[in-house]
Design a protein around this motif. Structure first.
Motif, PDB file in Angstrom:
ATOM      1  N   LEU A   8      46.976  17.558  76.466  1.00 44.89           N
ATOM      2  CA  LEU A   8      48.422  17.446  76.673  1.00 44.89           C
ATOM      3  C   LEU A   8      49.133  18.659  76.074  1.00 44.89           C
ATOM      4  O   LEU A   8      50.028  19.237  76.680  1.00 44.89           O
ATOM      5  CB  LEU A   8      48.955  16.156  76.026  1.00 44.89           C
ATOM      6  CG  LEU A   8      48.646  14.879  76.798  1.00 44.89           C
ATOM      7  CD1 LEU A   8      49.021  13.655  75.989  1.00 44.89           C
ATOM      8  CD2 LEU A   8      49.391  14.875  78.132  1.00 44.89           C
ATOM      9  N   SER A  11      48.599  21.551  78.278  1.00 48.25           N
ATOM     10  CA  SER A  11      49.390  21.554  79.510  1.00 48.25           C
ATOM     11  C   SER A  11      50.836  21.937  79.194  1.00 48.25           C
ATOM     12  O   SER A  11      51.478  22.629  79.978  1.00 48.25           O
ATOM     13  CB  SER A  11      49.309  20.207  80.223  1.00 48.25           C
ATOM     14  OG  SER A  11      50.063  19.251  79.561  1.00 48.25           O
ATOM     15  N   LEU A  14      50.772  25.597  78.949  1.00 46.38           N
ATOM     16  CA  LEU A  14      50.635  26.200  80.281  1.00 46.38           C
ATOM     17  C   LEU A  14      51.993  26.272  80.949  1.00 46.38           C
ATOM     18  O   LEU A  14      52.378  27.296  81.509  1.00 46.38           O
ATOM     19  CB  LEU A  14      49.677  25.382  81.162  1.00 46.38           C
ATOM     20  CG  LEU A  14      48.207  25.354  80.781  1.00 46.38           C
ATOM     21  CD1 LEU A  14      47.389  24.636  81.847  1.00 46.38           C
ATOM     22  CD2 LEU A  14      47.655  26.745  80.581  1.00 46.38           C
ATOM     23  N   LEU A  15      52.729  25.162  80.874  1.00 45.03           N
ATOM     24  CA  LEU A  15      54.045  25.110  81.509  1.00 45.03           C
ATOM     25  C   LEU A  15      54.973  26.152  80.889  1.00 45.03           C
ATOM     26  O   LEU A  15      55.725  26.818  81.580  1.00 45.03           O
ATOM     27  CB  LEU A  15      54.658  23.711  81.370  1.00 45.03           C
ATOM     28  CG  LEU A  15      54.177  22.689  82.398  1.00 45.03           C
ATOM     29  CD1 LEU A  15      54.715  21.313  82.086  1.00 45.03           C
ATOM     30  CD2 LEU A  15      54.596  23.096  83.810  1.00 45.03           C
ATOM     31  N   LEU A  18      54.002  29.550  82.115  1.00 41.06           N
ATOM     32  CA  LEU A  18      54.427  29.705  83.510  1.00 41.06           C
ATOM     33  C   LEU A  18      55.922  29.942  83.597  1.00 41.06           C
ATOM     34  O   LEU A  18      56.370  30.792  84.350  1.00 41.06           O
ATOM     35  CB  LEU A  18      54.040  28.457  84.307  1.00 41.06           C
ATOM     36  CG  LEU A  18      52.578  28.386  84.712  1.00 41.06           C
ATOM     37  CD1 LEU A  18      52.233  27.017  85.228  1.00 41.06           C
ATOM     38  CD2 LEU A  18      52.268  29.440  85.755  1.00 41.06           C
TER      39      LEU A  18
ATOM     40  N   PHE B 172      55.072  22.310  88.578  1.00 35.44           N
ATOM     41  CA  PHE B 172      54.179  21.208  88.920  1.00 35.44           C
ATOM     42  C   PHE B 172      53.187  20.972  87.786  1.00 35.44           C
ATOM     43  O   PHE B 172      52.726  21.916  87.158  1.00 35.44           O
ATOM     44  CB  PHE B 172      53.402  21.570  90.197  1.00 35.44           C
ATOM     45  CG  PHE B 172      52.274  20.623  90.501  1.00 35.44           C
ATOM     46  CD1 PHE B 172      52.522  19.440  91.167  1.00 35.44           C
ATOM     47  CD2 PHE B 172      50.979  20.906  90.090  1.00 35.44           C
ATOM     48  CE1 PHE B 172      51.490  18.547  91.427  1.00 35.44           C
ATOM     49  CE2 PHE B 172      49.941  20.021  90.349  1.00 35.44           C
ATOM     50  CZ  PHE B 172      50.211  18.841  91.016  1.00 35.44           C
ATOM     51  N   TRP B 173      52.885  19.700  87.513  1.00 35.66           N
ATOM     52  CA  TRP B 173      51.778  19.412  86.587  1.00 35.66           C
ATOM     53  C   TRP B 173      50.982  18.225  87.102  1.00 35.66           C
ATOM     54  O   TRP B 173      51.490  17.388  87.858  1.00 35.66           O
ATOM     55  CB  TRP B 173      52.276  19.149  85.161  1.00 35.66           C
ATOM     56  CG  TRP B 173      53.202  17.976  85.036  1.00 35.66           C
ATOM     57  CD1 TRP B 173      54.561  18.022  85.028  1.00 35.66           C
ATOM     58  CD2 TRP B 173      52.854  16.584  84.909  1.00 35.66           C
ATOM     59  NE1 TRP B 173      55.084  16.753  84.920  1.00 35.66           N
ATOM     60  CE2 TRP B 173      54.053  15.859  84.840  1.00 35.66           C
ATOM     61  CE3 TRP B 173      51.642  15.901  84.855  1.00 35.66           C
ATOM     62  CZ2 TRP B 173      54.084  14.462  84.716  1.00 35.66           C
ATOM     63  CZ3 TRP B 173      51.672  14.510  84.732  1.00 35.66           C
ATOM     64  CH2 TRP B 173      52.888  13.808  84.659  1.00 35.66           C
ATOM     65  N   LEU B 175      47.869  15.460  85.462  1.00 35.74           N
ATOM     66  CA  LEU B 175      46.961  15.040  84.396  1.00 35.74           C
ATOM     67  C   LEU B 175      45.971  14.042  84.995  1.00 35.74           C
ATOM     68  O   LEU B 175      46.369  13.083  85.649  1.00 35.74           O
ATOM     69  CB  LEU B 175      47.751  14.381  83.262  1.00 35.74           C
ATOM     70  CG  LEU B 175      46.921  13.793  82.128  1.00 35.74           C
ATOM     71  CD1 LEU B 175      46.144  14.872  81.391  1.00 35.74           C
ATOM     72  CD2 LEU B 175      47.822  13.048  81.144  1.00 35.74           C
ATOM     73  N   ALA B 202      48.639  22.951  85.830  1.00 36.50           N
ATOM     74  CA  ALA B 202      50.071  23.231  85.873  1.00 36.50           C
ATOM     75  C   ALA B 202      50.282  24.412  86.807  1.00 36.50           C
ATOM     76  O   ALA B 202      49.432  25.304  86.884  1.00 36.50           O
ATOM     77  CB  ALA B 202      50.600  23.555  84.482  1.00 36.50           C
ATOM     78  N   ALA B 203      51.386  24.379  87.535  1.00 37.37           N
ATOM     79  CA  ALA B 203      51.640  25.458  88.486  1.00 37.37           C
ATOM     80  C   ALA B 203      53.132  25.701  88.635  1.00 37.37           C
ATOM     81  O   ALA B 203      53.953  24.845  88.292  1.00 37.37           O
ATOM     82  CB  ALA B 203      51.032  25.125  89.858  1.00 37.37           C
TER      83      ALA B 203
END
Lengths: 160, 272
Positions: A8, A11, A14-15, A18, B172-173, B175, B202-203
Protein backbone atom coordinates in the motif's frame (compact mmCIF):
# COMPACT_ATOMS: atom_id res chain seq x y z
CA UNK A 1 0.07 -8.79 6.31
CA UNK A 2 3.11 -6.50 6.65
CA UNK A 3 3.63 -7.17 2.94
CA UNK A 4 0.23 -5.64 2.31
CA UNK A 5 1.23 -2.54 4.26
CA UNK A 6 4.41 -2.35 2.26
CA UNK A 7 2.48 -2.72 -0.96
CA UNK A 8 0.00 0.00 0.00
CA UNK A 9 2.85 2.32 0.93
CA UNK A 10 4.52 1.52 -2.37
CA UNK A 11 1.36 2.22 -4.37
CA UNK A 12 1.00 5.60 -2.62
CA UNK A 13 4.59 6.37 -3.59
CA UNK A 14 3.96 5.24 -7.17
CA UNK A 15 1.01 7.60 -7.41
CA UNK A 16 3.11 10.44 -5.97
CA UNK A 17 5.89 9.82 -8.48
CA UNK A 18 3.40 9.64 -11.34
CA UNK A 19 1.76 12.89 -10.22
CA UNK A 20 5.09 14.68 -10.31
CA UNK A 21 5.89 13.26 -13.77
CA UNK A 22 2.51 14.51 -14.95
CA UNK A 23 3.10 17.89 -13.32
CA UNK A 24 6.36 18.31 -15.24
CA UNK A 25 4.47 17.39 -18.42
CA UNK A 26 1.87 20.03 -17.60
CA UNK A 27 4.47 22.75 -17.06
CA UNK A 28 6.13 21.84 -20.36
CA UNK A 29 2.79 21.95 -22.19
CA UNK A 30 1.63 25.34 -20.82
CA UNK A 31 2.83 27.20 -23.91
CA UNK A 32 -0.11 25.98 -26.03
CA UNK A 33 -2.80 28.45 -27.06
CA UNK A 34 -6.02 28.64 -25.09
CA UNK A 35 -8.89 31.10 -25.34
CA UNK A 36 -8.20 34.08 -23.07
CA UNK A 37 -10.77 34.64 -20.31
CA UNK A 38 -12.53 38.00 -20.49
CA UNK A 39 -11.74 40.79 -18.00
CA UNK A 40 -13.09 40.71 -14.48
CA UNK A 41 -13.50 36.94 -14.38
CA UNK A 42 -11.56 34.61 -12.13
CA UNK A 43 -9.13 33.08 -14.65
CA UNK A 44 -8.77 29.96 -12.49
CA UNK A 45 -12.29 28.65 -12.97
CA UNK A 46 -12.88 25.84 -15.42
CA UNK A 47 -15.40 28.22 -17.04
CA UNK A 48 -12.58 30.65 -17.88
CA UNK A 49 -10.31 27.84 -19.07
CA UNK A 50 -13.04 26.65 -21.41
CA UNK A 51 -13.15 30.12 -22.97
CA UNK A 52 -16.10 31.50 -21.01
CA UNK A 53 -19.50 31.83 -22.66
CA UNK A 54 -18.20 31.80 -26.24
CA UNK A 55 -16.09 28.70 -25.60
CA UNK A 56 -18.94 26.80 -24.00
CA UNK A 57 -21.27 27.74 -26.87
CA UNK A 58 -18.75 26.28 -29.34
CA UNK A 59 -18.51 23.07 -27.33
CA UNK A 60 -22.28 22.66 -27.12
CA UNK A 61 -22.75 23.46 -30.83
CA UNK A 62 -20.05 20.92 -31.70
CA UNK A 63 -21.70 18.33 -29.49
CA UNK A 64 -25.13 18.93 -31.05
CA UNK A 65 -23.65 18.47 -34.53
CA UNK A 66 -21.83 15.30 -33.43
CA UNK A 67 -25.03 13.85 -31.92
CA UNK A 68 -26.88 14.69 -35.14
CA UNK A 69 -24.38 12.62 -37.12
CA UNK A 70 -24.28 9.71 -34.66
CA UNK A 71 -26.33 6.65 -35.54
CA UNK A 72 -25.99 5.09 -32.10
CA UNK A 73 -27.48 7.80 -29.89
CA UNK A 74 -29.26 10.24 -32.21
CA UNK A 75 -32.59 8.49 -31.64
CA UNK A 76 -32.66 9.71 -28.01
CA UNK A 77 -32.64 13.28 -29.28
CA UNK A 78 -34.98 12.97 -32.26
CA UNK A 79 -37.91 14.45 -30.35
CA UNK A 80 -35.85 17.13 -28.62
CA UNK A 81 -36.31 20.84 -29.26
CA UNK A 82 -32.77 21.77 -30.37
CA UNK A 83 -32.78 25.43 -29.28
CA UNK A 84 -34.20 24.50 -25.86
CA UNK A 85 -31.64 21.69 -25.50
CA UNK A 86 -28.83 24.01 -26.60
CA UNK A 87 -29.73 26.78 -24.14
CA UNK A 88 -30.14 24.30 -21.28
CA UNK A 89 -26.85 22.55 -21.96
CA UNK A 90 -24.92 25.85 -22.25
CA UNK A 91 -26.35 26.97 -18.91
CA UNK A 92 -25.60 23.58 -17.36
CA UNK A 93 -21.97 23.50 -18.55
CA UNK A 94 -21.52 27.12 -17.39
CA UNK A 95 -22.86 26.18 -13.96
CA UNK A 96 -20.78 23.03 -13.40
CA UNK A 97 -17.67 24.86 -14.66
CA UNK A 98 -18.15 27.49 -11.90
CA UNK A 99 -19.22 30.16 -14.37
CA UNK A 100 -21.62 33.04 -13.57
CA UNK A 101 -24.76 30.98 -14.27
CA UNK A 102 -27.18 28.83 -12.29
CA UNK A 103 -28.74 25.96 -14.19
CA UNK A 104 -32.50 26.47 -13.91
CA UNK A 105 -33.76 23.79 -16.29
CA UNK A 106 -35.39 20.49 -15.43
CA UNK A 107 -33.43 18.07 -13.25
CA UNK A 108 -31.35 15.34 -14.88
CA UNK A 109 -33.84 12.74 -13.65
CA UNK A 110 -36.81 14.64 -15.09
CA UNK A 111 -35.16 14.99 -18.49
CA UNK A 112 -34.02 11.37 -18.81
CA UNK A 113 -36.87 9.46 -17.20
CA UNK A 114 -38.40 7.07 -19.71
CA UNK A 115 -35.40 7.21 -22.06
CA UNK A 116 -33.80 4.09 -20.55
CA UNK A 117 -30.29 5.10 -21.66
CA UNK A 118 -27.81 2.19 -21.52
CA UNK A 119 -24.30 2.33 -20.07
CA UNK A 120 -22.81 1.98 -23.54
CA UNK A 121 -24.90 4.83 -24.96
CA UNK A 122 -23.95 7.10 -22.06
CA UNK A 123 -20.29 6.33 -22.80
CA UNK A 124 -20.92 7.12 -26.47
CA UNK A 125 -22.04 10.62 -25.47
CA UNK A 126 -18.88 11.01 -23.35
CA UNK A 127 -16.82 9.98 -26.39
CA UNK A 128 -18.56 12.48 -28.65
CA UNK A 129 -17.86 15.23 -26.11
CA UNK A 130 -14.18 14.19 -25.97
CA UNK A 131 -14.01 14.28 -29.79
CA UNK A 132 -15.47 17.79 -29.82
CA UNK A 133 -13.03 18.98 -27.12
CA UNK A 134 -10.15 17.48 -29.14
CA UNK A 135 -11.34 19.22 -32.31
CA UNK A 136 -11.52 22.53 -30.44
CA UNK A 137 -7.92 21.95 -29.28
CA UNK A 138 -8.40 22.11 -25.53
CA UNK A 139 -5.49 20.85 -23.44
CA UNK A 140 -5.97 17.40 -21.95
CA UNK A 141 -6.26 18.60 -18.30
CA UNK A 142 -9.07 21.01 -19.24
CA UNK A 143 -10.89 18.29 -21.21
CA UNK A 144 -10.46 15.93 -18.27
CA UNK A 145 -11.78 18.46 -15.73
CA UNK A 146 -14.99 18.94 -17.69
CA UNK A 147 -15.42 15.16 -18.04
CA UNK A 148 -14.74 14.73 -14.32
CA UNK A 149 -17.55 17.15 -13.44
CA UNK A 150 -20.04 15.49 -15.77
CA UNK A 151 -19.25 11.87 -14.86
CA UNK A 152 -21.02 11.93 -11.45
CA UNK A 153 -24.28 12.77 -13.26
CA UNK A 154 -24.42 9.30 -14.83
CA UNK A 155 -26.49 7.76 -12.05
CA UNK A 156 -29.15 10.47 -12.62
CA UNK A 157 -29.20 9.84 -16.37
CA UNK A 158 -29.00 6.14 -17.25
CA UNK A 159 -31.55 3.34 -16.97
CA UNK A 160 -34.47 5.49 -15.78
CA UNK B 1 4.22 -21.51 -31.07
CA UNK B 2 2.63 -22.98 -34.21
CA UNK B 3 0.04 -24.75 -32.11
CA UNK B 4 -0.81 -21.54 -30.30
CA UNK B 5 -1.31 -19.62 -33.54
CA UNK B 6 -3.60 -22.34 -34.86
CA UNK B 7 -5.59 -22.33 -31.65
CA UNK B 8 -5.86 -18.57 -31.88
CA UNK B 9 -7.07 -18.57 -35.49
CA UNK B 10 -9.56 -21.32 -34.66
CA UNK B 11 -10.95 -19.34 -31.74
CA UNK B 12 -11.37 -16.18 -33.80
CA UNK B 13 -13.25 -18.19 -36.46
CA UNK B 14 -15.36 -19.96 -33.91
CA UNK B 15 -16.69 -16.97 -32.01
CA UNK B 16 -18.85 -14.56 -33.98
CA UNK B 17 -17.36 -11.10 -33.93
CA UNK B 18 -19.20 -8.87 -31.47
CA UNK B 19 -17.87 -5.39 -32.23
CA UNK B 20 -18.24 -4.47 -28.59
CA UNK B 21 -17.61 -0.77 -28.03
CA UNK B 22 -19.57 0.23 -24.94
CA UNK B 23 -16.63 1.01 -22.66
CA UNK B 24 -14.50 4.14 -22.80
CA UNK B 25 -11.18 3.80 -24.67
CA UNK B 26 -8.39 2.16 -22.63
CA UNK B 27 -10.58 1.36 -19.61
CA UNK B 28 -10.41 -2.46 -20.08
CA UNK B 29 -6.64 -2.27 -19.56
CA UNK B 30 -4.32 -4.70 -21.32
CA UNK B 31 -3.57 -8.44 -21.13
CA UNK B 32 -1.42 -9.94 -18.40
CA UNK B 33 1.12 -12.62 -19.27
CA UNK B 34 -1.27 -15.05 -17.54
CA UNK B 35 -4.21 -14.21 -19.80
CA UNK B 36 -6.44 -12.20 -17.45
CA UNK B 37 -7.03 -8.54 -18.21
CA UNK B 38 -4.88 -6.24 -16.15
CA UNK B 39 -1.58 -4.65 -16.47
CA UNK B 40 1.25 -6.87 -17.66
CA UNK B 41 1.95 -8.68 -14.38
CA UNK B 42 -1.07 -7.94 -12.20
CA UNK B 43 -4.68 -8.93 -12.97
CA UNK B 44 -6.95 -5.91 -12.53
CA UNK B 45 -10.59 -5.58 -11.52
CA UNK B 46 -11.52 -4.58 -15.09
CA UNK B 47 -12.65 -7.24 -17.53
CA UNK B 48 -11.07 -7.72 -20.96
CA UNK B 49 -12.82 -6.29 -24.00
CA UNK B 50 -15.05 -3.29 -24.65
CA UNK B 51 -18.35 -5.05 -23.88
CA UNK B 52 -20.78 -3.11 -21.72
CA UNK B 53 -23.91 -4.54 -20.08
CA UNK B 54 -25.58 -5.70 -23.31
CA UNK B 55 -22.57 -6.76 -25.40
CA UNK B 56 -19.92 -9.46 -25.57
CA UNK B 57 -16.36 -9.21 -26.79
CA UNK B 58 -13.47 -11.31 -28.01
CA UNK B 59 -9.84 -10.37 -27.56
CA UNK B 60 -6.64 -12.07 -28.64
CA UNK B 61 -3.11 -11.17 -27.57
CA UNK B 62 0.51 -12.20 -27.88
CA UNK B 63 3.31 -11.10 -25.60
CA UNK B 64 7.07 -11.48 -25.78
CA UNK B 65 9.45 -10.76 -22.92
CA UNK B 66 13.20 -11.04 -22.85
CA UNK B 67 15.25 -11.25 -19.66
CA UNK B 68 18.99 -11.82 -19.36
CA UNK B 69 18.69 -15.61 -19.16
CA UNK B 70 15.04 -16.22 -20.00
CA UNK B 71 12.57 -15.39 -22.72
CA UNK B 72 8.82 -15.68 -22.46
CA UNK B 73 6.25 -16.08 -25.23
CA UNK B 74 2.55 -16.03 -24.45
CA UNK B 75 -0.52 -15.99 -26.65
CA UNK B 76 -4.05 -16.08 -25.40
CA UNK B 77 -7.68 -15.24 -25.90
CA UNK B 78 -10.34 -13.61 -23.75
CA UNK B 79 -14.08 -13.74 -24.01
CA UNK B 80 -15.99 -10.93 -22.28
CA UNK B 81 -19.66 -11.28 -21.44
CA UNK B 82 -21.82 -8.27 -20.58
CA UNK B 83 -19.04 -6.55 -18.58
CA UNK B 84 -19.74 -9.19 -15.97
CA UNK B 85 -17.64 -12.27 -16.80
CA UNK B 86 -14.24 -12.69 -18.42
CA UNK B 87 -12.99 -16.10 -19.56
CA UNK B 88 -9.41 -16.46 -20.67
CA UNK B 89 -7.00 -19.04 -22.00
CA UNK B 90 -3.25 -18.53 -22.33
CA UNK B 91 -0.37 -20.66 -23.44
CA UNK B 92 3.00 -19.68 -22.02
CA UNK B 93 6.42 -20.82 -23.11
CA UNK B 94 9.39 -19.87 -20.96
CA UNK B 95 12.74 -20.33 -22.64
CA UNK B 96 15.47 -21.15 -20.11
CA UNK B 97 18.69 -20.32 -21.92
CA UNK B 98 21.17 -21.86 -19.42
CA UNK B 99 19.40 -25.21 -19.80
CA UNK B 100 18.63 -24.84 -23.49
CA UNK B 101 15.01 -25.79 -23.00
CA UNK B 102 11.52 -24.31 -22.80
CA UNK B 103 8.87 -24.82 -20.13
CA UNK B 104 5.25 -24.61 -21.25
CA UNK B 105 2.30 -23.79 -19.03
CA UNK B 106 -1.41 -23.45 -19.83
CA UNK B 107 -3.62 -21.10 -17.83
CA UNK B 108 -7.41 -21.11 -17.89
CA UNK B 109 -8.95 -18.10 -16.21
CA UNK B 110 -12.32 -16.80 -15.16
CA UNK B 111 -13.05 -13.46 -13.55
CA UNK B 112 -16.30 -11.88 -12.48
CA UNK B 113 -17.06 -8.29 -11.66
CA UNK B 114 -18.67 -8.14 -8.23
CA UNK B 115 -19.20 -4.41 -7.82
CA UNK B 116 -18.80 -1.05 -9.44
CA UNK B 117 -17.28 0.65 -12.42
CA UNK B 118 -13.74 2.03 -12.46
CA UNK B 119 -14.97 5.41 -13.68
CA UNK B 120 -18.45 5.98 -12.36
CA UNK B 121 -19.00 4.22 -9.05
CA UNK B 122 -18.12 5.97 -5.82
CA UNK B 123 -16.16 2.97 -4.54
CA UNK B 124 -13.62 1.06 -6.62
CA UNK B 125 -14.61 -1.66 -9.07
CA UNK B 126 -14.12 -5.07 -7.42
CA UNK B 127 -13.69 -8.43 -9.13
CA UNK B 128 -12.91 -12.00 -8.14
CA UNK B 129 -10.95 -14.35 -10.35
CA UNK B 130 -9.43 -17.82 -10.63
CA UNK B 131 -6.47 -18.89 -12.73
CA UNK B 132 -6.20 -22.63 -13.23
CA UNK B 133 -2.56 -23.34 -14.07
CA UNK B 134 -1.33 -26.54 -15.67
CA UNK B 135 2.38 -27.02 -16.06
CA UNK B 136 3.04 -28.98 -19.27
CA UNK B 137 6.79 -29.52 -18.98
CA UNK B 138 7.43 -30.97 -15.57
CA UNK B 139 11.04 -32.15 -15.68
CA UNK B 140 12.63 -28.99 -14.26
CA UNK B 141 10.06 -28.73 -11.44
CA UNK B 142 10.46 -32.44 -10.65
CA UNK B 143 14.25 -32.10 -10.52
CA UNK B 144 13.77 -29.56 -7.72
CA UNK B 145 11.70 -32.05 -5.73
CA UNK B 146 8.35 -30.46 -6.60
CA UNK B 147 5.52 -32.95 -7.04
CA UNK B 148 2.51 -30.74 -7.76
CA UNK B 149 2.10 -29.63 -11.37
CA UNK B 150 -1.26 -27.91 -11.44
CA UNK B 151 -3.07 -25.57 -9.05
CA UNK B 152 -5.46 -22.65 -8.86
CA UNK B 153 -4.59 -19.04 -8.05
CA UNK B 154 -7.50 -17.12 -6.51
CA UNK B 155 -7.51 -13.34 -6.47
CA UNK B 156 -9.62 -10.38 -5.56
CA UNK B 157 -8.90 -7.04 -7.24
CA UNK B 158 -10.04 -3.48 -6.66
CA UNK B 159 -9.38 -0.67 -9.12
CA UNK B 160 -10.35 2.95 -9.65
CA UNK B 161 -9.76 5.64 -12.23
CA UNK B 162 -9.67 9.09 -10.63
CA UNK B 163 -10.70 11.59 -13.30
CA UNK B 164 -8.56 14.71 -13.61
CA UNK B 165 -6.99 13.86 -10.24
CA UNK B 166 -3.41 15.07 -10.77
CA UNK B 167 -3.19 18.52 -12.33
CA UNK B 168 -6.06 17.54 -14.59
CA UNK B 169 -4.67 14.13 -15.59
CA UNK B 170 -6.48 10.87 -14.87
CA UNK B 171 -4.85 8.59 -12.30
CA UNK B 172 -5.46 4.88 -11.99
CA UNK B 173 -4.64 2.32 -9.30
CA UNK B 174 -5.31 -1.34 -8.75
CA UNK B 175 -4.75 -3.53 -5.70
CA UNK B 176 -4.90 -7.31 -6.01
CA UNK B 177 -4.66 -9.97 -3.30
CA UNK B 178 -3.74 -13.34 -4.72
CA UNK B 179 -3.89 -16.70 -2.95
CA UNK B 180 -1.20 -18.76 -4.66
CA UNK B 181 1.02 -21.78 -4.19
CA UNK B 182 2.88 -21.20 -7.46
CA UNK B 183 6.66 -21.34 -7.63
CA UNK B 184 7.90 -18.74 -10.14
CA UNK B 185 4.24 -18.25 -11.17
CA UNK B 186 3.92 -22.00 -11.84
CA UNK B 187 6.87 -22.64 -14.18
CA UNK B 188 8.57 -24.55 -11.35
CA UNK B 189 5.35 -26.18 -10.16
CA UNK B 190 3.35 -25.59 -7.01
CA UNK B 191 3.88 -26.07 -3.31
CA UNK B 192 1.25 -27.53 -1.02
CA UNK B 193 1.07 -24.32 0.99
CA UNK B 194 -0.81 -21.35 -0.56
CA UNK B 195 -0.06 -17.78 0.54
CA UNK B 196 -1.82 -14.42 0.20
CA UNK B 197 0.30 -12.11 -1.93
CA UNK B 198 -0.41 -8.41 -2.58
CA UNK B 199 0.11 -6.93 -6.03
CA UNK B 200 -0.23 -3.25 -6.94
CA UNK B 201 -0.36 -1.15 -10.09
CA UNK B 202 -0.64 2.59 -10.66
CA UNK B 203 -0.87 4.55 -13.88
CA UNK B 204 -1.44 8.03 -15.28
CA UNK B 205 -3.07 8.90 -18.60
CA UNK B 206 -0.98 11.32 -20.65
CA UNK B 207 -3.92 11.78 -23.03
CA UNK B 208 -6.83 9.66 -24.28
CA UNK B 209 -4.54 7.12 -25.98
CA UNK B 210 -1.41 6.80 -23.84
CA UNK B 211 -0.96 5.64 -20.25
CA UNK B 212 2.25 5.18 -18.29
CA UNK B 213 2.47 3.18 -15.11
CA UNK B 214 4.23 0.86 -12.75
CA UNK B 215 3.48 -2.51 -11.23
CA UNK B 216 4.73 -4.51 -8.28
CA UNK B 217 3.90 -8.16 -7.73
CA UNK B 218 5.01 -9.97 -4.60
CA UNK B 219 5.67 -13.70 -4.80
CA UNK B 220 6.06 -16.39 -2.16
CA UNK B 221 9.35 -18.23 -1.77
CA UNK B 222 8.15 -21.74 -0.95
CA UNK B 223 11.20 -23.46 -2.38
CA UNK B 224 13.60 -21.09 -0.57
CA UNK B 225 15.39 -20.30 -3.83
CA UNK B 226 15.34 -16.56 -3.19
CA UNK B 227 12.26 -15.96 -5.34
CA UNK B 228 12.01 -12.22 -6.02
CA UNK B 229 9.13 -9.78 -6.13
CA UNK B 230 8.62 -8.53 -9.70
CA UNK B 231 8.12 -5.00 -10.96
CA UNK B 232 7.79 -3.16 -14.24
CA UNK B 233 7.42 0.25 -15.81
CA UNK B 234 5.03 0.35 -18.74
CA UNK B 235 3.62 2.52 -21.49
CA UNK B 236 0.38 1.43 -23.14
CA UNK B 237 -0.99 2.80 -26.40
CA UNK B 238 -4.66 2.54 -27.38
CA UNK B 239 -4.95 4.01 -30.91
CA UNK B 240 -8.54 2.72 -31.06
CA UNK B 241 -10.80 0.11 -29.43
CA UNK B 242 -9.48 -2.69 -31.64
CA UNK B 243 -5.75 -2.44 -31.02
CA UNK B 244 -3.45 -2.13 -28.02
CA UNK B 245 0.34 -2.05 -27.88
CA UNK B 246 2.11 -2.20 -24.52
CA UNK B 247 5.82 -1.85 -23.94
CA UNK B 248 7.45 -2.39 -20.57
CA UNK B 249 10.75 -2.51 -18.79
CA UNK B 250 10.91 -5.49 -16.44
CA UNK B 251 12.91 -5.75 -13.24
CA UNK B 252 12.52 -9.33 -12.00
CA UNK B 253 15.75 -9.40 -9.95
CA UNK B 254 16.25 -13.14 -9.46
CA UNK B 255 14.39 -15.85 -11.41
CA UNK B 256 14.90 -19.54 -10.55
CA UNK B 257 17.91 -18.51 -8.45
CA UNK B 258 19.62 -16.76 -11.39
CA UNK B 259 20.24 -13.08 -10.50
CA UNK B 260 19.99 -9.82 -12.47
CA UNK B 261 16.97 -10.68 -14.59
CA UNK B 262 15.78 -7.48 -16.19
CA UNK B 263 14.68 -6.79 -19.72
CA UNK B 264 11.89 -5.72 -22.04
CA UNK B 265 8.31 -6.69 -22.71
CA UNK B 266 6.10 -6.14 -25.73
CA UNK B 267 2.43 -7.08 -25.95
CA UNK B 268 -0.03 -6.71 -28.82
CA UNK B 269 -3.74 -7.31 -28.58
CA UNK B 270 -6.76 -7.10 -30.81
CA UNK B 271 -10.35 -6.70 -29.57
CA UNK B 272 -13.69 -7.17 -31.29
Amino acid sequence: MSQLNQALLLSANLLKTLSSIVLVGLILSCSSQQPIPSCGENPNTLYAKLGSQAGIEKIVDGLIQAIGRDQQIFHYFREANVSHFRAGLIQHFCDIANGPCRYQGDSMQQIHTGMNISEGDFNRLVELLIEVLEQLDYDIPIQNQLIARLAPLRSQVIKI
Amino acid sequence: MKRISLLFVFFIWLVPVGYAKGKILATPGVSTFEGSAGGGLVPWAQLAGYDSEDEYSTTGFCTRAGLKDFDLSVCGVQLGLYDRIEMSAAKQSLGVQPLGLAIEQDIWGIKTRLYGDIIYSKWPQVSFGVQHKRLQDRAVAASLGVSQFSANDYYISASKLHLAAASGYHLFWNLTLRRTAAIETGFLGFSSDAQWQPEVSAAAFLNHEFAIGMEYRTKPDELAIGESHWRDLFIAWFPNKQVNVTFAYLDFKQVAAIPQQNGWYLSLSGSF
